[in-house]
Design a protein around this motif. Structure first.
Motif, PDB file in Angstrom:
ATOM      1  N   ALA A  99       0.841  -1.204   0.000  1.00 45.74           N
ATOM      2  CA  ALA A  99       0.000   0.000   0.000  1.00 45.74           C
ATOM      3  C   ALA A  99       0.876   1.254   0.000  1.00 45.74           C
ATOM      4  O   ALA A  99       0.593   2.227  -0.714  1.00 45.74           O
ATOM      5  CB  ALA A  99      -0.924  -0.020   1.218  1.00 45.74           C
ATOM      6  N   ASN A 100       1.932   1.243   0.803  1.00 49.58           N
ATOM      7  CA  ASN A 100       2.834   2.402   0.827  1.00 49.58           C
ATOM      8  C   ASN A 100       3.422   2.658  -0.560  1.00 49.58           C
ATOM      9  O   ASN A 100       3.514   3.798  -1.010  1.00 49.58           O
ATOM     10  CB  ASN A 100       4.009   2.159   1.784  1.00 49.58           C
ATOM     11  N   LEU A 101       3.838   1.582  -1.215  1.00 49.07           N
ATOM     12  CA  LEU A 101       4.463   1.713  -2.534  1.00 49.07           C
ATOM     13  C   LEU A 101       3.432   2.101  -3.594  1.00 49.07           C
ATOM     14  O   LEU A 101       3.768   2.761  -4.580  1.00 49.07           O
ATOM     15  CB  LEU A 101       5.121   0.395  -2.942  1.00 49.07           C
ATOM     16  N   GLY A 102       2.185   1.669  -3.395  1.00 55.60           N
ATOM     17  CA  GLY A 102       1.161   1.912  -4.420  1.00 55.60           C
ATOM     18  C   GLY A 102       1.420   1.087  -5.667  1.00 55.60           C
ATOM     19  O   GLY A 102       1.132   1.517  -6.789  1.00 55.60           O
ATOM     20  N   LEU A 103       1.974  -0.111  -5.479  1.00 57.46           N
ATOM     21  CA  LEU A 103       2.310  -0.985  -6.613  1.00 57.46           C
ATOM     22  C   LEU A 103       1.605  -2.322  -6.442  1.00 57.46           C
ATOM     23  O   LEU A 103       1.359  -2.772  -5.326  1.00 57.46           O
ATOM     24  CB  LEU A 103       3.828  -1.220  -6.670  1.00 57.46           C
ATOM     25  N   ASP A 104       1.312  -2.990  -7.576  1.00 52.33           N
ATOM     26  CA  ASP A 104       0.635  -4.289  -7.543  1.00 52.33           C
ATOM     27  C   ASP A 104       1.506  -5.380  -6.959  1.00 52.33           C
ATOM     28  O   ASP A 104       1.039  -6.283  -6.297  1.00 52.33           O
ATOM     29  CB  ASP A 104       0.269  -4.748  -8.964  1.00 52.33           C
ATOM     30  N   HIS A 105       2.780  -5.325  -7.317  1.00 50.96           N
ATOM     31  CA  HIS A 105       3.674  -6.377  -6.841  1.00 50.96           C
ATOM     32  C   HIS A 105       5.032  -5.782  -6.474  1.00 50.96           C
ATOM     33  O   HIS A 105       5.384  -4.680  -6.909  1.00 50.96           O
ATOM     34  CB  HIS A 105       3.855  -7.484  -7.893  1.00 50.96           C
ATOM     35  N   VAL A 106       5.753  -6.538  -5.652  1.00 51.02           N
ATOM     36  CA  VAL A 106       7.112  -6.160  -5.252  1.00 51.02           C
ATOM     37  C   VAL A 106       8.050  -7.167  -5.919  1.00 51.02           C
ATOM     38  O   VAL A 106       7.757  -8.360  -5.988  1.00 51.02           O
ATOM     39  CB  VAL A 106       7.230  -6.197  -3.711  1.00 51.02           C
ATOM     40  N   ASP A 107       9.172  -6.674  -6.422  1.00 51.22           N
ATOM     41  CA  ASP A 107      10.062  -7.562  -7.176  1.00 51.22           C
ATOM     42  C   ASP A 107      10.947  -8.405  -6.277  1.00 51.22           C
ATOM     43  O   ASP A 107      11.234  -9.559  -6.599  1.00 51.22           O
ATOM     44  CB  ASP A 107      10.901  -6.712  -8.146  1.00 51.22           C
ATOM     45  N   LYS A 129       7.292 -17.251   1.083  1.00 47.28           N
ATOM     46  CA  LYS A 129       7.031 -18.250   0.024  1.00 47.28           C
ATOM     47  C   LYS A 129       5.579 -18.163  -0.427  1.00 47.28           C
ATOM     48  O   LYS A 129       5.264 -18.256  -1.606  1.00 47.28           O
ATOM     49  CB  LYS A 129       7.370 -19.649   0.565  1.00 47.28           C
ATOM     50  N   LYS A 130       4.692 -17.967   0.541  1.00 43.71           N
ATOM     51  CA  LYS A 130       3.272 -17.831   0.168  1.00 43.71           C
ATOM     52  C   LYS A 130       3.075 -16.587  -0.712  1.00 43.71           C
ATOM     53  O   LYS A 130       2.350 -16.638  -1.720  1.00 43.71           O
ATOM     54  CB  LYS A 130       2.378 -17.748   1.413  1.00 43.71           C
ATOM     55  N   LEU A 131       3.707 -15.489  -0.326  1.00 45.51           N
ATOM     56  CA  LEU A 131       3.580 -14.267  -1.135  1.00 45.51           C
ATOM     57  C   LEU A 131       4.087 -14.509  -2.556  1.00 45.51           C
ATOM     58  O   LEU A 131       3.502 -14.031  -3.528  1.00 45.51           O
ATOM     59  CB  LEU A 131       4.369 -13.117  -0.483  1.00 45.51           C
ATOM     60  N   GLN A 132       5.164 -15.271  -2.652  1.00 46.04           N
ATOM     61  CA  GLN A 132       5.703 -15.590  -3.988  1.00 46.04           C
ATOM     62  C   GLN A 132       4.729 -16.493  -4.750  1.00 46.04           C
ATOM     63  O   GLN A 132       4.430 -16.261  -5.923  1.00 46.04           O
ATOM     64  CB  GLN A 132       7.070 -16.262  -3.840  1.00 46.04           C
ATOM     65  N   ASP A 133       4.209 -17.512  -4.065  1.00 41.46           N
ATOM     66  CA  ASP A 133       3.259 -18.427  -4.722  1.00 41.46           C
ATOM     67  C   ASP A 133       2.007 -17.684  -5.172  1.00 41.46           C
ATOM     68  O   ASP A 133       1.383 -18.042  -6.174  1.00 41.46           O
ATOM     69  CB  ASP A 133       2.875 -19.562  -3.769  1.00 41.46           C
ATOM     70  N   ASP A 134       1.613 -16.669  -4.416  1.00 41.64           N
ATOM     71  CA  ASP A 134       0.426 -15.880  -4.765  1.00 41.64           C
ATOM     72  C   ASP A 134       0.700 -14.838  -5.848  1.00 41.64           C
ATOM     73  O   ASP A 134      -0.200 -14.063  -6.219  1.00 41.64           O
ATOM     74  CB  ASP A 134      -0.134 -15.184  -3.517  1.00 41.64           C
ATOM     75  N   GLY A 135       1.955 -14.745  -6.281  1.00 45.60           N
ATOM     76  CA  GLY A 135       2.284 -13.815  -7.363  1.00 45.60           C
ATOM     77  C   GLY A 135       2.440 -12.374  -6.927  1.00 45.60           C
ATOM     78  O   GLY A 135       2.487 -11.469  -7.767  1.00 45.60           O
ATOM     79  N   LEU A 136       2.536 -12.154  -5.621  1.00 46.36           N
ATOM     80  CA  LEU A 136       2.657 -10.774  -5.125  1.00 46.36           C
ATOM     81  C   LEU A 136       4.102 -10.311  -5.043  1.00 46.36           C
ATOM     82  O   LEU A 136       4.382  -9.110  -5.005  1.00 46.36           O
ATOM     83  CB  LEU A 136       1.988 -10.654  -3.747  1.00 46.36           C
ATOM     84  N   VAL A 137       5.008 -11.265  -4.956  1.00 45.14           N
ATOM     85  CA  VAL A 137       6.445 -10.983  -4.896  1.00 45.14           C
ATOM     86  C   VAL A 137       7.124 -11.882  -5.920  1.00 45.14           C
ATOM     87  O   VAL A 137       6.821 -13.077  -5.990  1.00 45.14           O
ATOM     88  CB  VAL A 137       7.002 -11.304  -3.489  1.00 45.14           C
ATOM     89  N   THR A 138       8.061 -11.312  -6.693  1.00 48.19           N
ATOM     90  CA  THR A 138       8.750 -12.137  -7.694  1.00 48.19           C
ATOM     91  C   THR A 138       9.881 -12.953  -7.063  1.00 48.19           C
ATOM     92  O   THR A 138       9.970 -14.156  -7.280  1.00 48.19           O
ATOM     93  CB  THR A 138       9.317 -11.243  -8.813  1.00 48.19           C
TER      94      THR A 138
END
Ligand SMILES: NC(=O)C1=CN([C@@H]2O[C@H](COP(=O)(O)OP(=O)(O)OC[C@H]3O[C@@H](n4cnc5c(N)ncnc54)[C@H](OP(=O)(O)O)[C@@H]3O)[C@@H](O)[C@H]2O)C=CC1
Ligand SMILES: O=C(O)C(=O)[C@@H](O)[C@H](O)C(=O)CO
Length: 280
Positions: A99-107, A129-138
């Motif tokens: 939310a702070n970044l205002g971006l869909d995903h973090v790399d 790992k869950k965040l990565q599996d959910d596509g929110l973090v690369t």
């Protein structure tokens, strides 16, 4: 405007192409911070390093949203603070960061410090790992981890962090830890790479090498990181110094010059030991 500098890439263990030099953003806050990061993107920086604790994710995110550089070319890093370690806490903290970044995903998302006495870094990494599996973090990684912390995370989660971001500069070259990273397939990132206002840049050996290549002492130090295979994250608020720090791909240090610079080793600059550092 001067041409953007093309930055070569390394490959992370998850296949991500990762710039060989990035921009540190600690203290780049508010409108001035946004302007500095946008300027850096114009200069050619593609890897940005922020953290919830820097209180500038908003400024960095705004630069990424406003720049003409396509989002797909930019890698935004942020970090989980110590007070948010734990599985559920890490997921909530990530929501705050996004939310702070205002971006869909973090790399790239890193555990900022291991806090071994709190002993929640393994469950925090499971949340990553869950965040990565959910596509929110690369890509998922850590910061300030020792060999022991790295091996425990790998043993208990089965996931090898893509990156370990650690204090690294000629006063603290971290040869042993870099060898562990090579063995495990982890990319080393260097924080305080140019020695953060210490006397590093006035060391005679660095001045001599700079003079022989017709470059500046800072460029010699940034290039030393690149030749070690570590990714330095020099911070500068100034567009001229940002360009200087990135413009390191037109010369090469000889092996004996790399060794002479590593010979400046004397230890950590600020004494922050990952075993004991209490980050909030
Ligand atoms: N994971 C972690 O625990 C940590 C991560 N970090 C990350 O690493 C980044 C870099 O580390 P940092 O501690 O900021 O220190 P750096 O080694 O990047 O040094 C930054 C200082 O050097 C000055 N500087 C920059 N370029 C030049 C130049 N060409 N000539 C002379 N002076 C110069 C800057 O001033 P000016 O801005 O005026 O140019 C600033 O005062 C941080 O911003 C942060 O992103 C840092 C510490 C811990
Ligand atoms: O990442 C940085 O720039 C830091 O200074 C970290 O050490 C971190 O913000 C911290 O430890 C705060 O106590």
């Amino acid at each position: 405007m001067a041409d953007a500098i093309g930055v070569p890439t390394l490959t992370l263990n998850d296949g991500t192409a990762f710039p060989a030099v990035g921009l540190g953003t600690y203290k780049l806050n508010g409108d001035d911070g946004t302007a500095a990061v946008k300027g850096a993107l114009d200069t050619g920086y593609r890897l940005l390093d922020t953290a919830l604790n820097y209180e500038n994710e908003d400024a960095v995110g705004r630069a990424v949203r406003e720049t003409d550089v396509p989002r797909s070319e930019i890698l935004v890093t942020s970090k989980l603070p110590g007070r948010h370690h734990g599985y559920d806490e890490a997921l909530r903290s990530f929501d705050e960061t996004r939310a702070n970044l205002g971006l869909d995903h973090v790399d790239l998302y890193l555990i900022h410090w291991p806090l071994p006495r709190v002993d929640k870094y393994v469950e925090s990494f499971r949340a990553f790992k869950k965040l990565q599996d959910d596509g929110l973090v690369t890509s998922i990684g850590v910061s300030n981890f020792t060999e022991e912390h790295l091996r425990r995370v790998i043993d208990e989660t089965g996931v090898v962090p893509a990156v370990n971001q650690v204090e690294l500069h000629p006063y603290f070259p971290q040869a042993a830890l870099r060898a562990v990273h090579r063995e495990l397939g982890i990319v080393t990132e260097s924080w305080s790479p140019i020695g953060k206002q210490s006397e590093l840049l006035t060391e005679g050996v660095i001045g001599d090498v700079a003079a022989s290549h017709g470059v500046t002492p800072t460029q010699v130090v940034v290039r030393w990181h690149v030749q070690l295979g570590a990714v330095p994250l020099p911070k500068s608020a100034d567009s001229g110094r940002q360009r200087e720090n990135l413009d390191v791909f037109g010369f090469e240090l000889a092996d004996d010059e790399v060794s002479a610079i590593s010979g400046l080793e004397r230890g950590r600059l600020w004494g922050a030991d990952p075993e004991t550092h209490e980050e909030f």
